[in-house]
Design a protein around this motif. Structure first.
Motif, PDB file in Angstrom:
ATOM      1  N   THR A 168       0.835  -1.203   0.000  1.00 11.49           N
ATOM      2  CA  THR A 168       0.000   0.000   0.000  1.00 11.49           C
ATOM      3  C   THR A 168       0.867   1.249   0.000  1.00 11.49           C
ATOM      4  N   HIS A 172      -3.030   4.846   2.555  1.00 11.38           N
ATOM      5  CA  HIS A 172      -4.041   3.789   2.493  1.00 11.38           C
ATOM      6  C   HIS A 172      -4.585   3.504   3.891  1.00 11.38           C
ATOM      7  N   HIS A 188     -11.734  -3.739  -0.142  1.00  6.21           N
ATOM      8  CA  HIS A 188     -10.616  -2.898  -0.578  1.00  6.21           C
ATOM      9  C   HIS A 188     -10.279  -3.205  -2.038  1.00  6.21           C
TER      10      HIS A 188
END
Length: 311
Positions: A168, A172, A188
């Motif tokens: 990420t 995030h 997600h």
């Protein structure tokens, strides 16, 4: 040009006598004379002059001798290039920054005396065809992928289960987590533009999505890992999956996070494939090295597709 005739010429030139050359070559003196006569006809010149002491090179013979020696050396190298054990071991690792490449680097460090040719083939069908034709000696693949059963003459052994990690950017929602469960990933957006339909990795992630209800997007062109990392770093809503043994480097300013995935940990099953009749001695050394050093598979708390070959 007949290399036997060239070899006979060199032997006669070194010995100075056809009789001695015949003994060294284990042929008759008449055979030596016939071979050299045939070579002289091919070249259009005389190579020897007969004397009371034996046979002496003519000027043309003297000029041809070093080239004849080189012809024999080149011929020997050509033969050795296709003899198992006298040519490099050729192994397909799919990609240079992959876990497979890391396995081969470990093998090279352990066995620097073994010559290696590392190649990168995109899909499993090409890899299997190259193994069967002898173009390569082995390939790292996920098997047995649905729709891609291995031919009976191809053998495989599972050598590594590579854990997946979530990658990420710093903004995030999961960036601060020390680990995430796979259930936490539901909802997600996981972006993987390199998922090409029909490939073994696409089959793997299809099963992962079906098993755990994840959302994986393969939209947009695949500009490579650098562009993927740039986008993930700059887009708080996107994450991607990465193998724990993948070796990617990104700028410090990206602030990317590699987060272990647990409960269960998805693992990508890497197997080594080779032709059951391949005699290259270094192939046996590679298999023994992987058996001794590569991590096991089907560990408790991990998940792999049902089709992943445990053998």
């Amino acid at each position: 040009m007949d290399l036997n005739a060239v070899r006979t010429f060199v032997a006669a030139a070194d010995a100075g006598q056809f009789q001695v050359a015949a003994a060294e070559l284990a042929v008759t003196q008449q055979a030596v004379s016939k071979r050299i006569a045939a070579l002289e006809r091919d070249l259009g010149v005389r190579l020897f002059t007969r004397t009371p002491r034996g046979a002496e090179l003519t000027i043309d013979g003297q000029a041809f001798l070093p080239h004849a020696r080189e012809l024999l050396r080149v011929g020997q190298r050509a033969v050795e290039s296709v003899h198992a054990g006298r040519r490099p071991l050729r192994v397909d690792v799919i990609a240079s920054r992959s876990a497979q490449s890391a396995l081969m680097r470990g093998f090279h460090r352990a066995h620097p005396e073994i010559d290696l040719d590392v190649v990168m083939l995109f899909d499993i069908d090409r890899a299997v065809a190259a193994i069967r034709s002898g173009a390569i000696d082995a390939s790292f693949r996920a098997v047995a992928t649905p729709g891609h059963p291995l031919p009976e003459d191809i053998t495989s052994v599972r050598v590594l289960d590579e854990s997946l990690q979530l990658l990420t950017g710093p903004a995030h929602a999961l960036a601060g987590a020390r680990s995430v469960t796979i259930a936490q990933l539901a909802g997600h957006r996981i972006w993987m533009p390199g998922l090409v339909p029909g490939t073994e990795w696409a089959a793997y992630y299809d099963d992962l999505v079906a098993e755990f209800g994840l959302t994986i997007e393969a939209t947009g062109p695949n500009f490579g890992s650098d562009a993927l990392l740039d986008t993930v770093a700059d887009t708080p809503a996107l994450a991607t999956f990465m193998g724990a043994d993948s070796r990617l480097v990104w700028p410090a300013g990206h602030g990317l996070r590699r987060i272990p995935v647990t409960d269960p940990t998805p693992v990508y099953p890497h197997s080594l494939l080779w032709h059951r009749d391949n005699p290259h001695p270094a192939l046996a050394t590679l298999r023994a090295h992987l058996a001794a050093t590569a991590a096991g598979h089907d560990a408790a708390g991990t998940w792999a597709p049902g089709w992943a070959n445990p053998h």
